[in-house]
Design an enzyme around this catalytic site. Structure first.
Site, PDB file in Angstrom:
ATOM      1  N   MET A  23     -15.883   7.329  27.532  1.00 17.04           N
ATOM      2  CA  MET A  23     -15.791   6.784  28.893  1.00 17.04           C
ATOM      3  C   MET A  23     -16.680   7.586  29.842  1.00 17.04           C
ATOM      4  SD  MET A  23     -11.997   5.279  29.292  1.00 17.04           S
ATOM      5  CE  MET A  23     -11.200   6.788  29.827  1.00 17.04           C
ATOM      6  N   HIS A  30     -17.509  15.913  24.178  1.00 17.32           N
ATOM      7  CA  HIS A  30     -18.347  14.763  23.797  1.00 17.32           C
ATOM      8  C   HIS A  30     -19.566  15.232  23.001  1.00 17.32           C
ATOM      9  CE1 HIS A  30     -16.414  13.267  27.645  1.00 17.32           C
ATOM     10  NE2 HIS A  30     -16.138  12.258  26.832  1.00 17.32           N
ATOM     11  N   LYS A 142      -8.401  16.217  20.431  1.00 15.48           N
ATOM     12  CA  LYS A 142      -7.672  16.348  21.694  1.00 15.48           C
ATOM     13  C   LYS A 142      -6.803  15.127  21.950  1.00 15.48           C
ATOM     14  CE  LYS A 142      -7.871  16.550  26.513  1.00 15.48           C
ATOM     15  NZ  LYS A 142      -7.901  15.128  26.781  1.00 15.48           N
ATOM     16  N   GLN A 146      -4.570   8.911  19.722  1.00 15.12           N
ATOM     17  CA  GLN A 146      -5.617   7.891  19.750  1.00 15.12           C
ATOM     18  C   GLN A 146      -6.326   7.823  18.397  1.00 15.12           C
ATOM     19  OE1 GLN A 146      -8.608   7.075  23.046  1.00 15.12           O
ATOM     20  NE2 GLN A 146      -9.720   8.595  21.879  1.00 15.12           N
TER      21      GLN A 146
HETATM   22  P1  AMP Z   1     -13.250  10.087  26.628  1.00  9.25           P
HETATM   23  O1  AMP Z   1     -14.626   9.933  27.200  1.00  9.25           O
HETATM   24  O2  AMP Z   1     -12.378  11.018  27.405  1.00  9.25           O
HETATM   25  O3  AMP Z   1     -12.602   8.763  26.328  1.00  9.25           O
HETATM   26  O4  AMP Z   1     -13.421  10.805  25.226  1.00  9.25           O
HETATM   27  C1  AMP Z   1     -14.320  10.309  24.261  1.00  9.25           C
HETATM   28  C2  AMP Z   1     -14.076  11.016  22.956  1.00  9.25           C
HETATM   29  O5  AMP Z   1     -14.255  12.415  23.138  1.00  9.25           O
HETATM   30  C3  AMP Z   1     -12.643  10.818  22.441  1.00  9.25           C
HETATM   31  O6  AMP Z   1     -12.688  10.634  21.032  1.00  9.25           O
HETATM   32  C4  AMP Z   1     -11.975  12.115  22.800  1.00  9.25           C
HETATM   33  O7  AMP Z   1     -10.915  12.454  21.917  1.00  9.25           O
HETATM   34  C5  AMP Z   1     -13.123  13.095  22.642  1.00  9.25           C
HETATM   35  N1  AMP Z   1     -12.837  14.305  23.404  1.00  9.25           N
HETATM   36  C6  AMP Z   1     -12.445  14.390  24.692  1.00  9.25           C
HETATM   37  N2  AMP Z   1     -12.222  15.674  25.038  1.00  9.25           N
HETATM   38  C7  AMP Z   1     -12.479  16.414  23.935  1.00  9.25           C
HETATM   39  C8  AMP Z   1     -12.442  17.808  23.640  1.00  9.25           C
HETATM   40  N3  AMP Z   1     -12.082  18.717  24.554  1.00  9.25           N
HETATM   41  N4  AMP Z   1     -12.757  18.217  22.388  1.00  9.25           N
HETATM   42  C9  AMP Z   1     -13.118  17.308  21.454  1.00  9.25           C
HETATM   43  N5  AMP Z   1     -13.185  15.987  21.663  1.00  9.25           N
HETATM   44  C10 AMP Z   1     -12.877  15.544  22.884  1.00  9.25           C
END
Ligand code: AMP
Length: 252
Positions: A23, A30, A142, A146
């Site tokens: 997102m 990311h 994290k 999901q």
């Molecule tokens: P988001 O943009 O927040 O929807 O996250 C996109 C992807 O990045 C998802 O698969 C999250 O689980 C992963 N993600 C978000 N934060 C972290 C983090 N601190 N460490 C590893 N992966 C992450």
């Protein structure tokens, strides 16, 4: 790196494709997914779409951090080949009316406090899988529930995709990186450190004690996809944060 906005403009028939659904508001979490995808595939596609369907009414959809230009720069530096950043109507055109109904796994933990969240997550992931046709898709530990929901869907709906889950990336002070950390004031950030400290005890009772000054949605031991985790969601001011630590099973 190419920025593509239309489904029809995406290339087809490539050797191996890794997809990282996001997102936006990219951080090192990311970037770790982009790096893994880069290593394991010929072509890396990152999707950037703030998916309204996974936000419950009253959540932070309207103020979710958005900076596509900055994200595009970071993605390019990380070796992403294609940033798929469609407008809302490309994915949910007028008349859109089909949803993935996630069962029991989608109603616990996050699902209890964010009704409809995993229906939105599963639906957008299935759509992205069908649009991009990746061999592998990358998710972060994290958001352990999901990742488990997506794995369950891939298995239940017979999708031919490998789901890769990468470890949680943390700041030096232990706070898990999250796009939502940008909402925290300095004082709130200090208070939020109770979350990783609580989980580090690996003990739900101790964790609840350490979180007593925060507004706690849940602190629970949960079995997710063969992995036992201590997972928690807390609210610090207006910001809702989630995190987890692996207790048993493949550590990530
Ligand atoms: P988001 O943009 O927040 O929807 O996250 C996109 C992807 O990045 C998802 O698969 C999250 O689980 C992963 N993600 C978000 N934060 C972290 C983090 N601190 N460490 C590893 N992966 C992450």
């Amino acid at each position: 790196m190419k920025v593509i906005r239309r489904i029809a403009d995406l290339p087809q028939g490539l050797e191996s494709v890794g997809l990282v659904p996001t997102m936006g508001a990219f951080h090192e979490g990311h970037l770790s997914l982009f790096a893994a995808a880069r290593e394991e595939n010929d072509m890396v596609v990152a999707s950037l779409f703030v998916n309204p369907a996974q936000f419950a009414p009253g959540e932070d959809l309207g103020r979710y951090p958005r900076d596509e230009q900055h994200d595009a720069r970071l993605a390019e530096e990380a070796g992403v080949d294609i940033l798929f950043a469609p407008p809302l109507k490309e994915l949910y055109p007028k008349g859109y009316d089909t949803w993935v109904d996630v069962g029991e796994l989608g109603r616990r933990l996050e699902g209890e406090f964010r009704p409809g969240h995993f229906r939105g997550v599963a639906t957008i992931c299935l759509k992205l899988f069908n649009i991009v046709r990746p061999d592998r898709a990358y998710f972060g530990q994290k958001d352990a529930q999901q990742a488990a929901v997506v794995k369950r869907m891939v298995s239940d709906l017979n999708l031919d995709i490998e789901i890769r889950v990468l470890p949680t990336v943390r700041d030096n002070d232990g706070l898990a990186l999250s796009s939502r950390n940008a909402y925290l004031s300095a004082d709130e950030r200090e208070a939020a450190l109770a979350l990783p400290r609580a989980l580090a005890t690996k003990d739900p009772e101790q964790a609840r004690g350490l979180l007593r000054d925060l507004d706690v949605d849940y602190v629970e031991v949960a079995d997710l996809d063969g992995q036992r985790v201590l997972a928690a969601a807390v609210r610090v001011g207006k910001t809702r944060l989630i995190d987890n630590i692996v207790l048993e099973g493949e550590p990530k």
